[in-house]
Design a protein around this motif. Structure first.
Motif, PDB file in Angstrom:
ATOM      1  N   CYS A 170      16.503  19.257  -3.822  1.00 42.70           N
ATOM      2  CA  CYS A 170      17.759  19.798  -4.359  1.00 42.70           C
ATOM      3  C   CYS A 170      17.862  19.514  -5.861  1.00 42.70           C
ATOM      4  O   CYS A 170      17.681  18.378  -6.300  1.00 42.70           O
ATOM      5  CB  CYS A 170      18.951  19.180  -3.620  1.00 42.70           C
ATOM      6  SG  CYS A 170      20.529  19.775  -4.250  1.00 42.70           S
ATOM      7  N   PRO A 171      18.148  20.533  -6.665  1.00 43.94           N
ATOM      8  CA  PRO A 171      18.273  20.311  -8.117  1.00 43.94           C
ATOM      9  C   PRO A 171      19.320  19.254  -8.470  1.00 43.94           C
ATOM     10  O   PRO A 171      19.238  18.640  -9.542  1.00 43.94           O
ATOM     11  CB  PRO A 171      18.693  21.690  -8.644  1.00 43.94           C
ATOM     12  CG  PRO A 171      18.171  22.662  -7.644  1.00 43.94           C
ATOM     13  CD  PRO A 171      18.261  21.959  -6.315  1.00 43.94           C
ATOM     14  N   PHE A 172      20.302  19.018  -7.586  1.00 46.17           N
ATOM     15  CA  PHE A 172      21.324  17.997  -7.863  1.00 46.17           C
ATOM     16  C   PHE A 172      20.845  16.587  -7.506  1.00 46.17           C
ATOM     17  O   PHE A 172      21.581  15.638  -7.692  1.00 46.17           O
ATOM     18  CB  PHE A 172      22.611  18.307  -7.082  1.00 46.17           C
ATOM     19  CG  PHE A 172      23.360  19.497  -7.619  1.00 46.17           C
ATOM     20  CD1 PHE A 172      24.224  19.355  -8.700  1.00 46.17           C
ATOM     21  CD2 PHE A 172      23.207  20.751  -7.048  1.00 46.17           C
ATOM     22  CE1 PHE A 172      24.919  20.444  -9.202  1.00 46.17           C
ATOM     23  CE2 PHE A 172      23.894  21.849  -7.543  1.00 46.17           C
ATOM     24  CZ  PHE A 172      24.762  21.695  -8.610  1.00 46.17           C
ATOM     25  N   ALA A 193      27.364  21.684   0.407  1.00 48.26           N
ATOM     26  CA  ALA A 193      26.227  22.455  -0.103  1.00 48.26           C
ATOM     27  C   ALA A 193      25.437  23.093   1.036  1.00 48.26           C
ATOM     28  O   ALA A 193      25.612  22.763   2.202  1.00 48.26           O
ATOM     29  CB  ALA A 193      25.317  21.545  -0.921  1.00 48.26           C
ATOM     30  N   ARG A 194      24.526  23.977   0.651  1.00 46.10           N
ATOM     31  CA  ARG A 194      23.702  24.712   1.616  1.00 46.10           C
ATOM     32  C   ARG A 194      22.865  23.775   2.495  1.00 46.10           C
ATOM     33  O   ARG A 194      22.611  24.078   3.657  1.00 46.10           O
ATOM     34  CB  ARG A 194      22.760  25.661   0.851  1.00 46.10           C
ATOM     35  CG  ARG A 194      21.928  26.554   1.750  1.00 46.10           C
ATOM     36  CD  ARG A 194      20.920  27.380   0.931  1.00 46.10           C
ATOM     37  NE  ARG A 194      21.540  28.266  -0.040  1.00 46.10           N
ATOM     38  CZ  ARG A 194      22.063  29.454   0.245  1.00 46.10           C
ATOM     39  NH1 ARG A 194      22.027  29.913   1.474  1.00 46.10           N
ATOM     40  NH2 ARG A 194      22.607  30.190  -0.702  1.00 46.10           N
ATOM     41  N   ASN A 195      22.435  22.649   1.950  1.00 44.24           N
ATOM     42  CA  ASN A 195      21.622  21.713   2.740  1.00 44.24           C
ATOM     43  C   ASN A 195      22.472  20.853   3.668  1.00 44.24           C
ATOM     44  O   ASN A 195      21.984  19.848   4.197  1.00 44.24           O
ATOM     45  CB  ASN A 195      20.738  20.838   1.830  1.00 44.24           C
ATOM     46  CG  ASN A 195      21.549  20.008   0.850  1.00 44.24           C
ATOM     47  OD1 ASN A 195      22.776  19.993   0.904  1.00 44.24           O
ATOM     48  ND2 ASN A 195      20.867  19.317  -0.043  1.00 44.24           N
ATOM     49  N   CYS A 206      20.942  29.613  -5.369  1.00 46.00           N
ATOM     50  CA  CYS A 206      19.786  28.732  -5.169  1.00 46.00           C
ATOM     51  C   CYS A 206      19.469  28.643  -3.677  1.00 46.00           C
ATOM     52  O   CYS A 206      20.377  28.513  -2.866  1.00 46.00           O
ATOM     53  CB  CYS A 206      20.105  27.340  -5.723  1.00 46.00           C
ATOM     54  SG  CYS A 206      18.883  26.070  -5.332  1.00 46.00           S
ATOM     55  N   THR A 207      18.200  28.699  -3.340  1.00 45.69           N
ATOM     56  CA  THR A 207      17.809  28.525  -1.935  1.00 45.69           C
ATOM     57  C   THR A 207      16.642  27.532  -1.828  1.00 45.69           C
ATOM     58  O   THR A 207      15.844  27.598  -0.901  1.00 45.69           O
ATOM     59  CB  THR A 207      17.401  29.872  -1.303  1.00 45.69           C
ATOM     60  OG1 THR A 207      16.418  30.487  -2.144  1.00 45.69           O
ATOM     61  CG2 THR A 207      18.582  30.805  -1.115  1.00 45.69           C
ATOM     62  N   LYS A 208      16.540  26.620  -2.786  1.00 47.50           N
ATOM     63  CA  LYS A 208      15.377  25.721  -2.812  1.00 47.50           C
ATOM     64  C   LYS A 208      15.251  24.905  -1.527  1.00 47.50           C
ATOM     65  O   LYS A 208      14.159  24.694  -1.020  1.00 47.50           O
ATOM     66  CB  LYS A 208      15.472  24.777  -4.022  1.00 47.50           C
ATOM     67  CG  LYS A 208      15.152  25.444  -5.336  1.00 47.50           C
ATOM     68  CD  LYS A 208      15.090  24.458  -6.481  1.00 47.50           C
ATOM     69  CE  LYS A 208      13.694  23.895  -6.619  1.00 47.50           C
ATOM     70  NZ  LYS A 208      13.510  23.177  -7.901  1.00 47.50           N
ATOM     71  N   CYS A 209      16.396  24.447  -1.002  1.00 47.74           N
ATOM     72  CA  CYS A 209      16.344  23.622   0.219  1.00 47.74           C
ATOM     73  C   CYS A 209      15.878  24.465   1.404  1.00 47.74           C
ATOM     74  O   CYS A 209      15.036  24.029   2.199  1.00 47.74           O
ATOM     75  CB  CYS A 209      17.705  22.992   0.498  1.00 47.74           C
ATOM     76  SG  CYS A 209      19.070  24.160   0.522  1.00 47.74           S
ATOM     77  N   PHE A 227      26.719  27.414  -7.396  1.00 50.04           N
ATOM     78  CA  PHE A 227      25.309  27.124  -7.657  1.00 50.04           C
ATOM     79  C   PHE A 227      24.473  27.386  -6.410  1.00 50.04           C
ATOM     80  O   PHE A 227      23.408  28.006  -6.478  1.00 50.04           O
ATOM     81  CB  PHE A 227      25.135  25.677  -8.131  1.00 50.04           C
ATOM     82  CG  PHE A 227      23.772  25.408  -8.702  1.00 50.04           C
ATOM     83  CD1 PHE A 227      23.541  25.509 -10.062  1.00 50.04           C
ATOM     84  CD2 PHE A 227      22.706  25.077  -7.869  1.00 50.04           C
ATOM     85  CE1 PHE A 227      22.262  25.289 -10.589  1.00 50.04           C
ATOM     86  CE2 PHE A 227      21.436  24.850  -8.383  1.00 50.04           C
ATOM     87  CZ  PHE A 227      21.210  24.955  -9.750  1.00 50.04           C
ATOM     88  N   CYS A 228      24.967  26.907  -5.254  1.00 47.13           N
ATOM     89  CA  CYS A 228      24.223  27.129  -4.003  1.00 47.13           C
ATOM     90  C   CYS A 228      24.104  28.621  -3.689  1.00 47.13           C
ATOM     91  O   CYS A 228      23.146  29.039  -3.036  1.00 47.13           O
ATOM     92  CB  CYS A 228      24.892  26.402  -2.836  1.00 47.13           C
ATOM     93  SG  CYS A 228      24.646  24.616  -2.836  1.00 47.13           S
ATOM     94  N   ILE A 284      27.550  17.133  -2.194  1.00 50.57           N
ATOM     95  CA  ILE A 284      26.966  16.888  -3.512  1.00 50.57           C
ATOM     96  C   ILE A 284      28.018  16.225  -4.392  1.00 50.57           C
ATOM     97  O   ILE A 284      29.120  16.743  -4.576  1.00 50.57           O
ATOM     98  CB  ILE A 284      26.439  18.195  -4.118  1.00 50.57           C
ATOM     99  CG1 ILE A 284      25.205  18.607  -3.286  1.00 50.57           C
ATOM    100  CG2 ILE A 284      26.107  18.034  -5.594  1.00 50.57           C
ATOM    101  CD1 ILE A 284      24.376  19.710  -3.828  1.00 50.57           C
TER     102      ILE A 284
END
Ligand code: SF4
Ligand code: SF4
Length: 387
Positions: A341-343, A241-243, A283-286, A279-280, A247
Motif C-alpha cells: 500500500c502506498p500509505f 481503504a480497499r485493502n 489505486c488498485t495496488k493491493c 486515492f483508493c 489508513i
C-alpha cells in the motif's frame, strides 16, 4: 435495526454506508471461527496453520519459513497467548472470542469527573504511557457488536453481553514493526503481527485497570465482542481503504487496533476524512498484489462472496475464504496488501509527510506515480543479518 449511538458521529462523516439489509455480525461466521466448524473452510491445511503456532507442522520452505522464523513469530505471540488461554476451560478464548475478564475490581468510590474533555485528554496520556501508539474515543454503537459470541468448548453461540452503563469506546492503535512488515509473506513477518497483539493485550488490560481504579467500568477487548474497524473510523483514527484496513495519518495501514468499553465520562472524537477514499478509487495496488485475488478492483459494494462478509454495508470487502486459504497454505498470516500500500510509510519523516499531502490533494495521481517501484518484498534473511 437498532442503532444505539451515544456519540454524535454521523455515518457519512465516518465514511460508513449502512443499507436497509444490515444485519449484526455473528462471530461464528468469522473466518477464523469457521476454520473450526465449517467444512467449506476447515481442511488439513487449516489445521496445520493453527498447529504451526505451537511449533508443530511448521514447513521448511527456505527464506522466511525456517525454524528460527516460526520460533520468532510464535514467541512474539506469547503474551497474547498467555492472556487468551487463562479461561479456556470456561469456553472463553479471551481477546478473540470473549472480552477480557477484569483483573481489578471497580474502586468503590468513583473519581468525580467534572470535565469530560479533560478526562479524555488524561486517558490519551495514560494510553500513551501504556504504549498505545494511537488513541481515539467514540460512543457505543451496538450495530458493530457481535449478535452472539462463541463458546470455544463446543463452538455453540454464547451471549455477547457487556456490563450496564457502558457509554464510550476507547480505540487504541498499535504500530506493527515496519522492517518486518516489509518481509511479508514470511513467518518472520508474522512476528510483527504477534508482537502487536502481545503489546495490545498488555495495553488494554493496564488501561482498563486504571479506569477501574478510578471507580468506573472498563472492559478490555481485542478482536472479540465487536468489529473494531467501524469504531476506529468513528473515533477519528483514520479512513477505510480497499485493502479492508484503516489508513491513519501517522502509520498508514501499518497497525492493529484494540478497544475498551467504559462508563467513564469522556468527550468523543470526530472522524476527519481527508481523501483516502478518493486515492483508493484510482489505486488498485493491493488488489493486484494479492496472490489469490481476494480483494475487489471496483467501487465499494454491498455484501460479499460468502458468509464471512458483513451484511448490508456498502464497502470494499475481501473474499475471506480465498484470503484464509492462502494463509493456511503459508502456515502464517499474509499482509502483502498492507506491505504494497502506498500509505505504508513512516509519516514521522518529512518526505513521507510531503507525499501524504500530495496523495490527499487533487494531485493524487502524481502521488501514485511517485509510488511506482515501492512496496517490494525484502528478504527475511536480510532482516536477520542486518545490524
Ligand atoms: S492478506 Fe494476503 S491473501 Fe489476504 S487479501 Fe491481503 S494480500 Fe490477499
Ligand atoms: S494499495 Fe492503493 S487501493 Fe489498496 S488500500 Fe492502499 S491506497 Fe488503497
Amino acid at each position: 435495526m437498532v442503532k444505539e449511538l451515544h456519540s454524535d458521529v454521523s455515518d457519512k462523516a465516518a465514511g460508513i454506508d449502512v443499507t436497509d439489509g444490515f444485519e449484526p455480525f455473528a462471530q461464528r461466521n468469522d473466518i477464523f471461527t469457521r476454520a473450526f466448524w465449517d467444512p467449506a473452510v476447515r481442511c488439513a491445511r487449516s489445521d496445520a496453520f493453527f498447529a504451526s503456532y505451537r511449533m508443530e507442522a511448521t514447513p521448511r520452505r527456505g527464506d522466511g519459513f525456517g525454524q528460527r522464523d516460526f520460533a520468532l513469530r510464535n514467541a512474539s505471540w506469547l503474551i497474547s497467548d498467555v492472556m487468551t488461554d487463562r479461561f479456556a476451560d470456561q469456553g472463553r478464548r479471551e481477546g478473540f472470542q470473549a472480552p477480557i475478564s477484569a483483573d481489578t475490581p471497580v474502586a468503590p468510590v468513583a473519581l468525580k469527573v467534572t470535565d469530560s474533555n479533560e478526562m479524555s485528554r488524561e486517558i490519551k496520556k495514560v494510553a500513551r504511557f501504556f504504549k498505545a501508539d494511537l488513541c481515539g474515543i467514540t460512543g457505543v454503537d451496538s450495530r458493530w457488536h457481535y449478535s452472539t459470541r462463541i463458546d470455544t468448548r463446543d463452538l455453540s453461540d454464547a451471549p455477547n453481553n457487556l456490563p450496564e452503563g457502558i457509554t464510550s469506546v476507547i480505540v487504541l492503535g498499535h504500530e506493527m514493526d515496519a522492517d518486518l512488515v516489509d518481509t511479508y509473506p514470511a513467518a518472520t513477518a508474522g512476528a510483527a503481527t504477534g508482537r502487536a497483539y502481545s503489546q495490545e493485550a498488555a495495553t488494554v488490560m493496564q488501561l482498563a485497570a486504571y479506569i477501574r481504579n478510578l471507580g468506573y467500568e472498563a472492559v478490555p477487548s481485542m478482536n472479540d465482542t465487536a468489529l473494531v474497524i467501524p469504531y476506529a473510523l468513528q473515533a477519528g483514527l483514520g479512513e477505510y481503504a480497499r485493502n479492508q484496513m484503516v489508513i491513519t495519518p501517522q502509520f498508514g495501514p501499518r497497525l492493529r487496533f484494540s478497544k475498551i468499553f467504559t462508563s467513564l465520562p469522556l468527550a468523543h472524537d470526530s472522524p476527519k476524512p481527508q481523501g483516502v477514499r478518493a486515492f483508493c478509487d484510482i489505486c488498485t495496488k493491493c488488489a493486484e498484489a494479492c496472490p489469490v485475488k481476494a480483494l475487489p478492483f471496483g467501487p465499494p459494494e454491498v455484501g460479499g462472496t460468502n458468509i464471512s462478509a458483513l451484511k448490508g454495508v456498502r464497502k470494499w470487502t475481501s473474499d475471506a475464504e480465498k484470503c484464509f486459504g492462502f494463509w493456511a497454505k503459508l502456515a502464517s498470516d499474509c499482509a502483502i496488501c498492507l506491505r504494497v500500500c502506498p500509505f505504508n510509510r513512516d509519516f514521522r519523516k518529512w518526505h513521507h509527510r510531503l507525499w501524504l499531502r500530495l496523495a490527499l490533494s487533487p494531485l493524487r495521481r502524481v502521488a501514485l506515480w511517485f509510488d511506482r517501484g515501492r512496496g517490494g518484498r525484502k528478504k527475511p534473511g536480510a532482516w536477520w543479518s542486518a545490524p
